[in-house]
Design a protein around this motif. Structure first.
Motif, PDB file in Angstrom:
ATOM      1  N   SER A 144      -1.335  -7.104  -0.891  1.00 22.46           N
ATOM      2  CA  SER A 144      -2.582  -7.913  -0.783  1.00 22.46           C
ATOM      3  C   SER A 144      -3.756  -7.173  -0.872  1.00 22.46           C
ATOM      4  CB  SER A 144      -2.462  -8.565   0.640  1.00 22.46           C
ATOM      5  OG  SER A 144      -3.822  -9.102   1.064  1.00 22.46           O
ATOM      6  N   SER A 147      -4.041  -5.857  -4.783  1.00 19.11           N
ATOM      7  CA  SER A 147      -4.738  -6.840  -5.542  1.00 19.11           C
ATOM      8  C   SER A 147      -6.248  -7.022  -5.303  1.00 19.11           C
ATOM      9  CB  SER A 147      -3.889  -8.299  -5.313  1.00 19.11           C
ATOM     10  OG  SER A 147      -4.359  -8.710  -3.955  1.00 19.11           O
ATOM     11  N   SER A 148      -6.576  -6.592  -4.217  1.00 18.88           N
ATOM     12  CA  SER A 148      -8.112  -6.965  -4.064  1.00 18.88           C
ATOM     13  C   SER A 148      -8.981  -5.662  -4.443  1.00 18.88           C
ATOM     14  CB  SER A 148      -8.464  -6.879  -2.431  1.00 18.88           C
ATOM     15  OG  SER A 148      -7.978  -8.104  -1.831  1.00 18.88           O
ATOM     16  N   GLY A 165      -8.791  -7.125   1.694  1.00 20.30           N
ATOM     17  CA  GLY A 165      -7.379  -7.329   1.290  1.00 20.30           C
ATOM     18  C   GLY A 165      -6.595  -6.850   2.400  1.00 20.30           C
ATOM     19  N   LEU A 253     -12.015 -14.952  -1.736  1.00 19.33           N
ATOM     20  CA  LEU A 253     -11.156 -15.609  -2.639  1.00 19.33           C
ATOM     21  C   LEU A 253     -11.588 -15.119  -4.150  1.00 19.33           C
ATOM     22  CD1 LEU A 253     -10.794 -18.974  -0.971  1.00 19.33           C
ATOM     23  CD2 LEU A 253      -9.170 -16.974  -0.608  1.00 19.33           C
ATOM     24  N   TRP A 256      -9.537 -12.876  -6.545  1.00 16.17           N
ATOM     25  CA  TRP A 256      -8.129 -13.290  -6.871  1.00 16.17           C
ATOM     26  C   TRP A 256      -8.002 -14.385  -7.886  1.00 16.17           C
ATOM     27  CZ3 TRP A 256      -6.960 -13.265  -0.881  1.00 16.17           C
ATOM     28  CH2 TRP A 256      -6.505 -12.120  -0.501  1.00 16.17           C
ATOM     29  N   HIS A 259      -9.023 -13.149 -11.509  1.00 13.23           N
ATOM     30  CA  HIS A 259      -8.194 -12.420 -12.077  1.00 13.23           C
ATOM     31  C   HIS A 259      -6.761 -13.110 -12.099  1.00 13.23           C
ATOM     32  CE1 HIS A 259     -11.376  -9.573 -11.231  1.00 13.23           C
ATOM     33  NE2 HIS A 259     -11.070  -9.163 -12.354  1.00 13.23           N
ATOM     34  N   VAL A 261      -4.635 -14.094  -9.585  1.00 14.76           N
ATOM     35  CA  VAL A 261      -3.609 -13.576  -8.767  1.00 14.76           C
ATOM     36  C   VAL A 261      -2.941 -14.415  -7.722  1.00 14.76           C
ATOM     37  CG1 VAL A 261      -3.391 -11.761  -6.875  1.00 14.76           C
ATOM     38  CG2 VAL A 261      -4.936 -11.205  -8.801  1.00 14.76           C
ATOM     39  N   PHE A 263      -2.260 -16.542  -4.333  1.00  7.31           N
ATOM     40  CA  PHE A 263      -2.529 -15.964  -3.141  1.00  7.31           C
ATOM     41  C   PHE A 263      -2.104 -17.171  -2.040  1.00  7.31           C
ATOM     42  CE2 PHE A 263      -6.304 -17.823  -4.850  1.00  7.31           C
ATOM     43  CZ  PHE A 263      -6.819 -18.575  -3.873  1.00  7.31           C
TER      44      PHE A 263
END
Length: 293
Positions: A144, A147-148, A165, A253, A256, A259, A261, A263
């Protein structure tokens, strides 16, 4: 060597159970596989049909515990236990770092060493200072955070992304305390020291700005709503007012979504989850949102 997908076999085994579901290893359906787990690899279905598997076929089960597994099932399988204590966060991050653009690896590696590893220690693990509101795992928390921060280009941008994140599963009070610590480690000061969550890094200037300073952007919306214009449609007016709270959620948000991702947005009923997701996707052109029930 071949591994059989458990779901494919379960579709046959579970066809006779009206309310059966694929999930934890439960005697209700795993007992039907016991014969296939024997040396003869012969799967006997409840309707009497038999399916013979070759010697090169193996079954692989993944589960978070064995509380519902019977001794008959456990005795037929080898067990590999992987705990959070066995996970080396630095190795995970090192593998992730090799997948990032070469131009940004050096900066990301420095920021990971200076801030990310320290943050992981206070957010999760045996020495954690905060309690997660949402139950998750160490590796889930790590990814998490990664990814941020993946697309951070400056230290301030990295710090803000790191707070969002890793602090996403914390309560608002704990997240605020965590943000204060991260800013102190980075020798940076948020615009409002009493509200460290209510800021972000401006990608154009590289400076921190307060969400409260951009709440004035609500004025055009208010003017549009009060205007006597029959041509103004509902879709042309955003349903989300740019308050400090909504800007904070949007900042978390948007990266994410941009890109792609995956969530999970968790919150009580009526807290505005669907509204915020719709607002984020409304900003993207050529994007359609489909709700599956």
């Amino acid at each position: 060597m071949t591994f059989v997908c458990l779901v494919c076999v379960m579709c046959c085994v579970l066809s006779t159970y009206e309310n059966a579901q694929i999930g934890d290893i439960d005697p209700e359906w795993i007992e039907s596989l016991n014969s296939a787990l024997d040396d003869n690899h012969l799967l006997t279905l409840p309707n009497g049909e038999r399916i013979a598997f070759g010697d090169n076929v193996n079954f692989l089960f993944e589960t978070h515990d064995l509380r519902f597994a019977s001794p008959a099932t456990v005795s037929r399988m080898g067990i590999v236990f992987m705990s959070d204590e066995d996970i080396d966060v630095k190795r995970v991050c090192g593998s992730w770092l090799l997948k990032q653009p070469e131009a940004s690896r050096s900066d990301l590696e420095t920021w990971l060493s200076n801030y990310f590893y320290r943050s992981i220690e206070v957010v999760t693990g045996p020495h954690a200072m905060f309690e997660s509101v949402i139950e998750t795992t160490l590796i889930g928390t790590v990814f998490s955070g990664l990814s941020s921060i993946a697309h951070a280009t400056s230290k301030l941008e990295f710090v803000c992304a790191l707070i969002r994140g890793l602090g996403g599963s914390l309560s608002l009070a704990d997240r605020s305390t965590f943000a204060t610590k991260v800013f102190e480690w980075a020798n940076e000061r948020p615009p409002d020291y009493n509200a460290p969550l209510d800021c972000d890094c401006d990608q154009d200037t590289g400076d921190l700005y307060s969400f409260s300073s951009r709440c004035s952007q609500v004025a055009p919306l208010q003017n549009a709503l009060s205007a006597d214009d029959d041509t103004l449609t509902f879709d042309e007016v955003s349903r989300v007012v740019a308050t400090v709270s909504t800007q904070r959620t949007t900042a978390m948000l948007r990266p994410w979504v941009e890109h792609m991702v995956p969530f999970v947005l968790v919150g009580p009923e009526g807290s505005g989850k669907a509204m915020m997701i719709e607002h984020i996707f409304r900003e993207r052109q050529r994007t359609r949102v489909v709700t599956v029930y």
